[in-house]
Design a protein around this motif. Structure first.
Motif, PDB file in Angstrom:
ATOM      1  N   ASP A 150     -37.384  66.640  12.758  1.00 43.88           N
ATOM      2  CA  ASP A 150     -37.496  67.922  13.437  1.00 43.88           C
ATOM      3  C   ASP A 150     -37.485  69.062  12.420  1.00 43.88           C
ATOM      4  O   ASP A 150     -37.484  68.854  11.210  1.00 43.88           O
ATOM      5  N   ARG A 151     -37.467  70.277  12.950  1.00 47.16           N
ATOM      6  CA  ARG A 151     -37.525  71.468  12.103  1.00 47.16           C
ATOM      7  C   ARG A 151     -36.334  71.540  11.153  1.00 47.16           C
ATOM      8  O   ARG A 151     -36.475  71.901   9.982  1.00 47.16           O
ATOM      9  N   ASP A 152     -35.147  71.205  11.656  1.00 47.85           N
ATOM     10  CA  ASP A 152     -33.959  71.241  10.800  1.00 47.85           C
ATOM     11  C   ASP A 152     -34.087  70.241   9.654  1.00 47.85           C
ATOM     12  O   ASP A 152     -33.658  70.515   8.528  1.00 47.85           O
ATOM     13  N   ASP A 153     -34.657  69.066   9.949  1.00 48.10           N
ATOM     14  CA  ASP A 153     -34.885  68.078   8.887  1.00 48.10           C
ATOM     15  C   ASP A 153     -35.828  68.646   7.823  1.00 48.10           C
ATOM     16  O   ASP A 153     -35.599  68.477   6.623  1.00 48.10           O
ATOM     17  N   LEU A 154     -36.894  69.315   8.271  1.00 50.68           N
ATOM     18  CA  LEU A 154     -37.862  69.876   7.335  1.00 50.68           C
ATOM     19  C   LEU A 154     -37.196  70.899   6.419  1.00 50.68           C
ATOM     20  O   LEU A 154     -37.395  70.881   5.195  1.00 50.68           O
ATOM     21  N   VAL A 155     -36.408  71.790   6.987  1.00 51.64           N
ATOM     22  CA  VAL A 155     -35.720  72.813   6.182  1.00 51.64           C
ATOM     23  C   VAL A 155     -34.769  72.156   5.195  1.00 51.64           C
ATOM     24  O   VAL A 155     -34.774  72.474   3.997  1.00 51.64           O
ATOM     25  N   ARG A 156     -33.962  71.241   5.688  1.00 52.76           N
ATOM     26  CA  ARG A 156     -32.983  70.584   4.810  1.00 52.76           C
ATOM     27  C   ARG A 156     -33.674  69.801   3.696  1.00 52.76           C
ATOM     28  O   ARG A 156     -33.292  69.892   2.524  1.00 52.76           O
ATOM     29  N   ASN A 157     -34.701  69.050   4.049  1.00 47.32           N
ATOM     30  CA  ASN A 157     -35.393  68.244   3.037  1.00 47.32           C
ATOM     31  C   ASN A 157     -36.088  69.119   2.002  1.00 47.32           C
ATOM     32  O   ASN A 157     -36.036  68.837   0.803  1.00 47.32           O
ATOM     33  N   SER A 216     -34.582  62.822  -2.548  1.00 45.44           N
ATOM     34  CA  SER A 216     -33.446  62.843  -1.630  1.00 45.44           C
ATOM     35  C   SER A 216     -33.477  61.603  -0.759  1.00 45.44           C
ATOM     36  O   SER A 216     -34.497  61.291  -0.153  1.00 45.44           O
ATOM     37  N   ARG A 217     -32.362  60.921  -0.711  1.00 45.52           N
ATOM     38  CA  ARG A 217     -32.280  59.730   0.149  1.00 45.52           C
ATOM     39  C   ARG A 217     -32.382  60.085   1.630  1.00 45.52           C
ATOM     40  O   ARG A 217     -32.693  59.225   2.450  1.00 45.52           O
ATOM     41  N   ALA A 218     -32.110  61.329   1.970  1.00 49.14           N
ATOM     42  CA  ALA A 218     -32.171  61.745   3.375  1.00 49.14           C
ATOM     43  C   ALA A 218     -33.575  62.147   3.804  1.00 49.14           C
ATOM     44  O   ALA A 218     -33.832  62.303   4.997  1.00 49.14           O
TER      45      ALA A 218
END
Length: 332
Positions: free
Chosen positions: A92-99, A268-270
């Motif tokens: 999702d969007r939060d994943d995109l920002v964090r990654n 990043s492993r995430a």
């Protein structure tokens, strides 16, 4: 990216070069000063070298090693080429920002400390400002058919990167270029060292010796250097890719090392689905990776920005790239 349990590409930093004079040793690969402007003129390569009729034992053993690793990874469901689609790789969007923030603002290795892991502190946003012109140089041992195939791969990949970033990126046809891709085999070792010396003459003998004796679990790597007077932007990058790699693993090296050379410098492993992950699940650039490149080169961001400065802008761009979908209310 993880290659089987032992093999992975290596990004030699792509971090801020130090504003110091002198040569770099291996501990400074993550921070050498960019070479003087005149040193960027490549030394003409000899056209007299003939391709050996038979590869050396060392080269054949290395090719067999990588072929076995690729077969093993494919059997395990790794090295995917589907772009990361499917519900099992949803993000999702939060994943995109964090990654994005983890990959663009953090470094895999600590500046001035060789291959030591980086501390967990964000750095500046780094990217190219001038047009990127890739120049591919093949070792003498590589046959013409492979050269033609790989040039076509790189030409298509350059077009894809240009679309994703909105930046001018292309594969050059002459002797110039500022993003050098050296495709060299075990039998081209001295040729590779000579080419590196001509491109980055201020790398020290110890650095060259380390590059000369790379272990087989490093199939490819990339180094980046800052523009003079503008340490948050690149004006030179050099990627080294082993010619013994089978076709898919070689393409995977092109995808990851060149994208990291544009400024997505960490793993990043995430991060999933992404090639910037040591698990090796994806061989080729994914849709999320393209969005990260789009964020990196968005004009609202500037080279040299801190993470705190950039974060609200990154969130805004991510919202535009991944708008929330609101389901229509069902009639009663």
């Amino acid at each position: 990216m993880r290659w089987s349990t032992r093999i992975r590409p290596l990004a030699l930093g792509m971090v801020l070069p130090l504003l110091l004079s002198g040569c770099a040793d291996m501990a400074d690969l993550f921070g050498p000063k960019g070479p003087p402007r005149e040193s960027l003129r490549p030394v003409p390569r000899s056209e007299t070298a003939a391709r050996p009729e038979v590869a050396s034992v060392e080269s054949r053993l290395l090719a067999a090693y990588y072929a076995e690793a690729q077969t093993r990874d494919l059997a395990a469901g790794l090295l995917r080429q589907d772009g990361g689609g499917g519900a099992e790789a949803a993000h999702d969007r939060d994943d995109l920002v964090r990654n994005f923030e983890r990959i663009a603002f953090y470094s895999e290795h600590r500046a001035g400390a060789g291959l030591a892991p980086a501390d967990d502190m964000p750095g500046q946003l780094l990217r190219w400002q001038q047009p990127v012109r890739m120049r591919v140089t093949f070792g003498t041992s590589i046959d013409e058919a492979t050269r033609d195939d790989d040039r076509a791969v790189l030409r298509g990949y350059a077009r894809r990167l240009a679309r994703a970033t909105g930046h001018s990126i292309g594969l050059g046809t002459g002797s110039g270029g500022n993003f050098h891709v050296l495709v060299m085999g075990e039998d081209d070792r001295e040729e590779a060292i000579a080419e590196l010396r001509s491109l980055v003459p201020n790398l020290s003998a110890s650095t060259m010796n380390t590059l000369r004796t790379l272990p087989r679990d490093i199939p490819c790597l990339v180094m980046g250097f800052a523009a003079a007077g503008n340490p948050a932007t690149y004006d030179l990058a050099v990627a080294l890719v082993r010619a013994e790699l089978p076709e898919l693993m070689r393409r995977a090296c092109y995808h990851e090392e060149i994208a990291q050379g544009l400024g997505l410098r960490n793993d990043s492993r995430a991060a999933r689905p992404s090639i910037f992950n040591d698990d090796g699940e994806f061989a080729l650039l994914t849709a999320q990776d393209e969005m990260m490149l789009q964020i990196l080169y968005d004009s609202r961001l500037r080279p040299g920005m801190s993470l705190d400065e950039a974060h609200p802008i990154i969130e805004q761009i991510a919202a535009e790239l991944m708008p929330e979908v609101t389901a229509d209310a069902s009639p009663l």
